[in-house]
Design a protein around this motif. Sequence first.
Motif, PDB file in Angstrom:
ATOM      1  N   ALA A  15       0.989  -1.108  -0.067  1.00  0.00           N
ATOM      2  CA  ALA A  15      -0.442  -0.087  -0.062  1.00  0.00           C
ATOM      3  C   ALA A  15       0.907   1.176   0.193  1.00  0.00           C
ATOM      4  O   ALA A  15       1.585   1.362   0.688  1.00  0.00           O
ATOM      5  CB  ALA A  15      -0.993  -0.195   1.114  1.00  0.00           C
ATOM      6  N   SER A  16       0.330   2.548  -0.644  1.00  0.00           N
ATOM      7  CA  SER A  16       1.271   3.392  -0.485  1.00  0.00           C
ATOM      8  C   SER A  16       1.158   3.758   1.072  1.00  0.00           C
ATOM      9  O   SER A  16       0.741   3.705   1.944  1.00  0.00           O
ATOM     10  CB  SER A  16       0.499   4.565  -1.419  1.00  0.00           C
ATOM     11  OG  SER A  16      -0.977   5.295  -0.805  1.00  0.00           O
ATOM     12  N   TYR A  17       2.256   4.788   0.760  1.00  0.00           N
ATOM     13  CA  TYR A  17       2.920   5.846   1.908  1.00  0.00           C
ATOM     14  C   TYR A  17       3.422   7.102   1.930  1.00  0.00           C
ATOM     15  O   TYR A  17       4.248   7.522   1.391  1.00  0.00           O
ATOM     16  CB  TYR A  17       4.415   4.719   3.007  1.00  0.00           C
ATOM     17  CG  TYR A  17       5.080   5.219   3.577  1.00  0.00           C
ATOM     18  CD1 TYR A  17       4.078   5.473   5.063  1.00  0.00           C
ATOM     19  CD2 TYR A  17       5.522   7.083   4.286  1.00  0.00           C
ATOM     20  CE1 TYR A  17       5.577   5.562   6.416  1.00  0.00           C
ATOM     21  CE2 TYR A  17       6.451   7.692   5.413  1.00  0.00           C
ATOM     22  CZ  TYR A  17       5.071   6.699   6.218  1.00  0.00           C
ATOM     23  OH  TYR A  17       6.148   7.526   7.493  1.00  0.00           O
ATOM     24  N   ILE A  18       2.316   7.758   2.300  1.00  0.00           N
ATOM     25  CA  ILE A  18       2.069   9.007   2.321  1.00  0.00           C
ATOM     26  C   ILE A  18       2.117   9.919   3.278  1.00  0.00           C
ATOM     27  O   ILE A  18       1.287   9.511   4.929  1.00  0.00           O
ATOM     28  CB  ILE A  18       1.586   9.294   1.791  1.00  0.00           C
ATOM     29  CG1 ILE A  18       0.509   9.217   0.344  1.00  0.00           C
ATOM     30  CG2 ILE A  18       0.744  11.317   1.568  1.00  0.00           C
ATOM     31  CD1 ILE A  18      -0.836   9.660  -0.724  1.00  0.00           C
ATOM     32  N   ASP A  19       3.536  10.536   3.605  1.00  0.00           N
ATOM     33  CA  ASP A  19       3.525  11.386   4.704  1.00  0.00           C
ATOM     34  C   ASP A  19       2.159  12.482   4.983  1.00  0.00           C
ATOM     35  O   ASP A  19       1.888  13.066   3.913  1.00  0.00           O
ATOM     36  CB  ASP A  19       5.061  12.431   4.793  1.00  0.00           C
ATOM     37  CG  ASP A  19       4.929  13.507   5.511  1.00  0.00           C
ATOM     38  OD1 ASP A  19       4.860  12.748   7.359  1.00  0.00           O
ATOM     39  OD2 ASP A  19       6.047  14.377   5.912  1.00  0.00           O
ATOM     40  N   ILE A  20       1.904  12.573   6.613  1.00  0.00           N
ATOM     41  CA  ILE A  20       1.013  14.003   6.853  1.00  0.00           C
ATOM     42  C   ILE A  20       1.230  14.845   7.697  1.00  0.00           C
ATOM     43  O   ILE A  20       2.686  15.194   8.115  1.00  0.00           O
ATOM     44  CB  ILE A  20      -0.474  12.733   7.607  1.00  0.00           C
ATOM     45  CG1 ILE A  20      -0.646  11.721   6.875  1.00  0.00           C
ATOM     46  CG2 ILE A  20      -1.257  14.452   7.794  1.00  0.00           C
ATOM     47  CD1 ILE A  20      -1.228  12.487   5.275  1.00  0.00           C
ATOM     48  N   LYS A  21       1.676  15.939   6.813  1.00  0.00           N
ATOM     49  CA  LYS A  21       2.208  16.850   7.663  1.00  0.00           C
ATOM     50  C   LYS A  21       1.698  18.083   8.473  1.00  0.00           C
ATOM     51  O   LYS A  21       0.218  17.547   8.613  1.00  0.00           O
ATOM     52  CB  LYS A  21       2.244  18.206   6.217  1.00  0.00           C
ATOM     53  CG  LYS A  21       3.057  18.090   5.182  1.00  0.00           C
ATOM     54  CD  LYS A  21       4.385  17.857   5.422  1.00  0.00           C
ATOM     55  CE  LYS A  21       5.234  18.095   4.368  1.00  0.00           C
ATOM     56  NZ  LYS A  21       6.034  17.356   4.391  1.00  0.00           N
ATOM     57  N   THR A  22       2.172  17.757   9.124  1.00  0.00           N
ATOM     58  CA  THR A  22       1.515  19.423  10.952  1.00  0.00           C
ATOM     59  C   THR A  22       2.144  19.919  11.517  1.00  0.00           C
ATOM     60  O   THR A  22       3.037  20.385  10.562  1.00  0.00           O
ATOM     61  CB  THR A  22       1.511  17.389  11.898  1.00  0.00           C
ATOM     62  OG1 THR A  22       3.007  17.878  12.869  1.00  0.00           O
ATOM     63  CG2 THR A  22       0.704  16.386  11.716  1.00  0.00           C
ATOM     64  N   SER A  23       1.549  20.734  12.516  1.00  0.00           N
ATOM     65  CA  SER A  23       1.719  21.509  12.863  1.00  0.00           C
ATOM     66  C   SER A  23       2.596  21.667  13.643  1.00  0.00           C
ATOM     67  O   SER A  23       3.906  22.045  14.125  1.00  0.00           O
ATOM     68  CB  SER A  23       1.375  22.879  13.793  1.00  0.00           C
ATOM     69  OG  SER A  23       0.556  21.820  14.661  1.00  0.00           O
ATOM     70  N   ALA A  24       3.713  20.628  13.851  1.00  0.00           N
ATOM     71  CA  ALA A  24       4.542  19.514  14.523  1.00  0.00           C
ATOM     72  C   ALA A  24       5.141  18.618  14.323  1.00  0.00           C
ATOM     73  O   ALA A  24       5.264  17.753  14.858  1.00  0.00           O
ATOM     74  CB  ALA A  24       3.885  19.509  16.484  1.00  0.00           C
ATOM     75  N   GLU A  25       6.115  19.176  13.227  1.00  0.00           N
ATOM     76  CA  GLU A  25       6.941  17.869  12.323  1.00  0.00           C
ATOM     77  C   GLU A  25       7.882  17.661  13.164  1.00  0.00           C
ATOM     78  O   GLU A  25       8.392  16.226  13.531  1.00  0.00           O
ATOM     79  CB  GLU A  25       7.452  18.844  11.485  1.00  0.00           C
ATOM     80  CG  GLU A  25       6.454  19.018  10.389  1.00  0.00           C
ATOM     81  CD  GLU A  25       5.814  17.760   9.331  1.00  0.00           C
ATOM     82  OE1 GLU A  25       6.949  17.394   8.155  1.00  0.00           O
ATOM     83  OE2 GLU A  25       4.709  17.128   9.830  1.00  0.00           O
ATOM     84  N   GLU A  26       8.813  17.797  14.270  1.00  0.00           N
ATOM     85  CA  GLU A  26       8.969  18.434  15.246  1.00  0.00           C
ATOM     86  C   GLU A  26       9.190  16.786  15.948  1.00  0.00           C
ATOM     87  O   GLU A  26       9.723  15.885  16.353  1.00  0.00           O
ATOM     88  CB  GLU A  26      10.192  18.838  15.757  1.00  0.00           C
ATOM     89  CG  GLU A  26      11.442  19.653  15.377  1.00  0.00           C
ATOM     90  CD  GLU A  26      12.513  19.033  14.663  1.00  0.00           C
ATOM     91  OE1 GLU A  26      12.662  18.168  15.187  1.00  0.00           O
ATOM     92  OE2 GLU A  26      12.868  19.249  13.611  1.00  0.00           O
ATOM     93  N   ARG A  73      -1.977   5.217   4.812  1.00  0.00           N
ATOM     94  CA  ARG A  73      -1.522   4.005   4.413  1.00  0.00           C
ATOM     95  C   ARG A  73      -2.429   3.638   2.958  1.00  0.00           C
ATOM     96  O   ARG A  73      -3.793   4.504   3.685  1.00  0.00           O
ATOM     97  CB  ARG A  73      -1.396   2.865   4.845  1.00  0.00           C
ATOM     98  CG  ARG A  73      -0.131   3.199   5.898  1.00  0.00           C
ATOM     99  CD  ARG A  73       1.205   3.128   4.934  1.00  0.00           C
ATOM    100  NE  ARG A  73       1.487   2.026   4.190  1.00  0.00           N
ATOM    101  CZ  ARG A  73       1.699   0.581   4.415  1.00  0.00           C
ATOM    102  NH1 ARG A  73       1.921   0.352   5.540  1.00  0.00           N
ATOM    103  NH2 ARG A  73       2.227  -0.385   3.556  1.00  0.00           N
ATOM    104  N   GLU A  74      -2.942   3.275   1.742  1.00  0.00           N
ATOM    105  CA  GLU A  74      -3.958   3.469   1.424  1.00  0.00           C
ATOM    106  C   GLU A  74      -3.525   2.105   0.363  1.00  0.00           C
ATOM    107  O   GLU A  74      -2.477   2.349  -0.431  1.00  0.00           O
ATOM    108  CB  GLU A  74      -3.882   4.885   0.236  1.00  0.00           C
ATOM    109  CG  GLU A  74      -5.512   4.738  -0.384  1.00  0.00           C
ATOM    110  CD  GLU A  74      -6.004   6.318  -0.974  1.00  0.00           C
ATOM    111  OE1 GLU A  74      -6.991   6.404  -1.546  1.00  0.00           O
ATOM    112  OE2 GLU A  74      -5.227   7.195  -1.182  1.00  0.00           O
TER     113      GLU A  74
END
Length: 481
Positions: A405-416, A423-424
């Motif tokens: 399945a695909s792996y896609i990073d989700i951006k957040t306001s607290a990346e650290e 996953r899809e």
Amino acid sequence: MKKIVLVLMIFSFLVSCKNESEKDQNTVAETAKDSLAPVSDEMMETAVIYEANIRQYSPEGTFDAFTKDIPQLKELGVKVIWLMPMYPISMKNRKATGGRNVEDIEDLEERKKYLGSYYAISDYRAVNPEHGNMEDFDELVQTAHDNGMYVILDWVANHTGWDHQWLEDHKDWYTQNEKGEVVDPINDETGESWGWTDVADLNFDNQELRKAMIEDMLFWVREHDVDGFRADAAHSVPTDFWETAAEAIKAEKPVFMLAEAQDPKDLFHNAFDMGYNWEGHHIMNSIAKGEKSAKDWDEYMQKIDTTFQEDDFLMNFVTNHDENSWAGTVRERMGDASEAMLALSYTIPGMPLIYSGQEYDMDKRLLFFEKDTIPKTKGKVYPLLEKLGELKNTNPALNGGKNAASYIDIKTSAEENILAFKREKDGEVLYYVANMTAAPVSFTAEMEGDFSDYMSGSELSISKDQEMQFEPWAYKILINK
């Protein structure tokens, strides 16, 4: 004359019965042998792998004691059983706890408790009598197959124990120094010994050694129906040997091949299906200690996405026999981050590993050279592994093999601090969101919708730019409704 005819008729009848009996026996044998579908890419997508330490799995340390528990492994979603080396262990230069050699211990009774390293093998075609006999081993394999699981053997090609017959018959199959003395394995970078003095280094420049090694591997596939191999220190043996071996073995039947290596990358082109996610594991340890961040994990996932081929995949783990005995227990290394890291190992691409005792909340380092025993009381981890195993087995969004399945990073306001990814596959969508720090974190994430919180069973709605707060090491596995 009538008597002769009668005798011939009786003889013909008996022969016919014998042939029918043999046919029936062969049919039964074939049915048993074919009770499990061949290894396939589809199986690898949803599999959980279990590392079985036969010596330490039970007080008896036998094949039989492990075999009776195999049906229970289905509760954890296990599809592949990896047996740590279960071959006879050399006596010569046998190691004891504390870096000693057994031969240096004067007390004969004291010597007996040191059973040596699983990886100092004296015979590739036999089983360690401490575990039982070959019939016991065959019963283990058949029980696994009957329960829908494949069995792979730990294969130690880099070296043998000092009692192996090859040292007597084929000294030229071993690495030798300028004096013609067989040596233990050498670190190619430093030119010094690794300290594995209980084993003798094999020389893969010798073509006859290669042939003999492959024949020994084929013995287990042909005669005992095993389903593949986990190659110890695979990177220490030439890749072209593994490619030749894999081709020969797969000519017999489809098998699953696991390399204890993450490099070189060409190991995974033709020889092995899966490698070790060593670097990812060490990053998990470092995050748990506060030395690395969620951002470091994001960067690592970007790196492997560009350095591995699309159909390469890795084994994910929070512990294994090396980590447990030498680096520390899960609790020692990961502390309060343990559960979040375990869930991570199931939700990223690849195949998750369970090591003997992990399912029972094991919080001790198993002795390596002596008899020890894992706990057998179900606590917090067992039901967690059941739930994660079911999700891994059934949800295409967690497919992790050659067609992951695909792996896609989700951006957040607290990346650290916050790790979030999606996953899809086949219309199924799953998110993993975790606070990768020891402090509470408030954040927003680029995701919205109605979700099922898989671990709690509750429902959750997230609106655009909604602020969320996660406690230290809190995580969620969210499934789109």
